[in-house]
Design an enzyme around this catalytic site. Structure first.
Site, PDB file in Angstrom:
ATOM      1  N   ASN A   9       0.891  -1.347  -0.064  1.00  0.00           N
ATOM      2  CA  ASN A   9       0.141  -0.018  -0.095  1.00  0.00           C
ATOM      3  C   ASN A   9       0.787   1.413  -0.119  1.00  0.00           C
ATOM      4  O   ASN A   9       1.715   1.368   0.915  1.00  0.00           O
ATOM      5  CB  ASN A   9      -0.959   0.089   1.238  1.00  0.00           C
ATOM      6  N   TRP A  10       0.872   1.916  -1.162  1.00  0.00           N
ATOM      7  CA  TRP A  10       1.944   2.998  -1.334  1.00  0.00           C
ATOM      8  C   TRP A  10       1.516   4.270  -0.471  1.00  0.00           C
ATOM      9  O   TRP A  10       1.952   5.104  -0.338  1.00  0.00           O
ATOM     10  CB  TRP A  10       2.196   3.499  -2.826  1.00  0.00           C
ATOM     11  N   LYS A  11       0.108   4.283  -0.265  1.00  0.00           N
ATOM     12  CA  LYS A  11      -0.507   5.290   0.374  1.00  0.00           C
ATOM     13  C   LYS A  11      -0.528   6.704  -0.557  1.00  0.00           C
ATOM     14  O   LYS A  11      -0.225   6.585  -1.678  1.00  0.00           O
ATOM     15  CB  LYS A  11       0.084   5.575   1.651  1.00  0.00           C
ATOM     16  N   GLU A  99      -6.524   4.853   8.297  1.00  0.00           N
ATOM     17  CA  GLU A  99      -6.233   6.037   7.758  1.00  0.00           C
ATOM     18  C   GLU A  99      -7.621   6.659   7.122  1.00  0.00           C
ATOM     19  O   GLU A  99      -7.685   7.979   7.452  1.00  0.00           O
ATOM     20  CB  GLU A  99      -5.249   6.227   6.779  1.00  0.00           C
ATOM     21  N   GLU A 169      -5.345  -5.108  10.623  1.00  0.00           N
ATOM     22  CA  GLU A 169      -4.333  -4.091  10.776  1.00  0.00           C
ATOM     23  C   GLU A 169      -4.614  -3.166  12.421  1.00  0.00           C
ATOM     24  O   GLU A 169      -5.335  -2.561  12.246  1.00  0.00           O
ATOM     25  CB  GLU A 169      -4.414  -3.149   9.436  1.00  0.00           C
ATOM     26  N   GLY A 175       2.847   2.101  10.664  1.00  0.00           N
ATOM     27  CA  GLY A 175       3.647   3.184  10.394  1.00  0.00           C
ATOM     28  C   GLY A 175       4.443   3.499  11.711  1.00  0.00           C
ATOM     29  O   GLY A 175       5.055   4.374  11.978  1.00  0.00           O
ATOM     30  N   GLY A 234       2.964  -1.163   4.092  1.00  0.00           N
ATOM     31  CA  GLY A 234       3.086   0.110   3.976  1.00  0.00           C
ATOM     32  C   GLY A 234       4.564   0.855   3.683  1.00  0.00           C
ATOM     33  O   GLY A 234       5.248   0.572   2.458  1.00  0.00           O
TER      34      GLY A 234
HETATM   35  P1  PGA Z   1       2.998   0.144   7.589  1.00  0.00           P
HETATM   36  O1  PGA Z   1       1.631   0.471   7.210  1.00  0.00           O
HETATM   37  O2  PGA Z   1       3.374  -1.083   6.953  1.00  0.00           O
HETATM   38  O3  PGA Z   1       3.841   1.278   7.265  1.00  0.00           O
HETATM   39  O4  PGA Z   1       2.790   0.018   9.042  1.00  0.00           O
HETATM   40  C1  PGA Z   1       0.535  -0.651   6.911  1.00  0.00           C
HETATM   41  C2  PGA Z   1      -0.602  -0.155   6.148  1.00  0.00           C
HETATM   42  O5  PGA Z   1      -1.176   0.907   6.419  1.00  0.00           O
HETATM   43  O6  PGA Z   1      -1.316  -0.905   5.297  1.00  0.00           O
END
Ligand code: PGA
Length: 255
Positions: A9-11, A99, A169, A175, A234
């Site tokens: 997931n590149w956000k 998010e 999650e 994050g 992420g």
């Molecule tokens: P992260 O994010 O690997 O940076 O903790 C995971 C996600 O939000 O899917």
């Protein structure tokens, strides 16, 4: 034999040019894994909307998903992206990411509508649920997850539910660099699978993936757990070497 679903997931990261070069380089890296078992490792990347068209068709191994979807098909929804616009560009969509829930105030009801829309249009939703730190510390983890499951899946048929990928999650792990321990994740994955027993006839085939600070260092211990069928990644999906390293580790576990 085990199989894994490894998703990045590149956000809100990556320009169009960066996305194109990333997918090309990741494709190369995967092709060079001589023992890459296509049938047992599904690799999915979720670029930002603006890159979807540009990465289309660049790799016949890497599948593409969208990070969000509107529950409306078209009309007065300024800034939203409809399923009709995503057709042909994405096979998967992330629904219910924490998010979106926290920063954009998406409710369980919004998420339920998005799941229905995505399924109706033939996408595979990656449906995310997870508890906050306060909920975990207050002993409310399973109550919270059950609520998110009940409300998110309301009105979905068993067939629809079987088509989902479930993602656990924990919000406190996203994050932060602090992942759920393999035991904590496994415990929740069993809970989710048990919950699904009342909804579908083959919960054992359901893909339930873990997300929250997955990195090469913790990939194997997480993926070795019986009920963890993959990872949603992420930060570590933003560098080709880290992400391909995680894919390589998952490949080593199915061999
Ligand atoms: P992260 O994010 O690997 O940076 O903790 C995971 C996600 O939000 O899917």
């Amino acid at each position: 034999m085990r199989s894994y679903f490894i998703a990045g997931n590149w956000k809100m990261n990556m320009t169009v040019e960066e996305s194109v070069s990333f997918i090309r380089n990741l494709h190369e890296a995967i092709v060079n894994m001589a023992d890459f078992p296509l049938s047992q490792t599904e690799v999915v990347v979720f670029p930002p909307f603006t890159s979807l068209y540009a990465v289309k068709g660049l790799s016949n191994i890497i599948r593409i998903g969208a990070q969000n979807i509107s529950y409306g098909d078209q009309g007065a929804f300024t800034g939203e992206v409809s399923p009709l616009m995503l057709k042909g560009l994405a096979e998967y969509v992330i629904v219910g990411h924490s998010e979106r829930r926290e920063l954009f105030r998406e409710t369980d009801e919004d998420i339920n509508k998005k799941l229905k829309t995505a399924l109706r249009h033939g996408f595979t939703p990656v449906f995310c649920i997870g508890e906050s730190l306060a909920e975990r510390e207050g002993g409310a983890t399973f109550r919270k997850l059950e609520t998110q499951l009940e409300r998110g899946l309301a009105g979905l048929s068993p067939d629809d539910i079987s088509r989902l990928v479930m993602a656990y999650e924990p919000v406190w792990a996203i994050g932060t660099g602090v992942n759920a321990s393999p035991e904590q994740a496994q415990e929740v994955h069993i809970f989710i699978r048990d919950f699904l027993k009342n909804k579908i006839s083959h919960p054992e085939t359901m893909k339930i993936i873990y997300g929250g600070s997955v990195k090469p260092e913790n990939t194997c211990e997480l993926l070795k757990k019986n009920d963890i069928n993959g990872a949603l990644i992420g930060n570590s999906s933003l560098k080709v070497d880290l992400f391909s390293g995680i894919i390589q580790l998952s490949v080593s576990l199915v061999r």
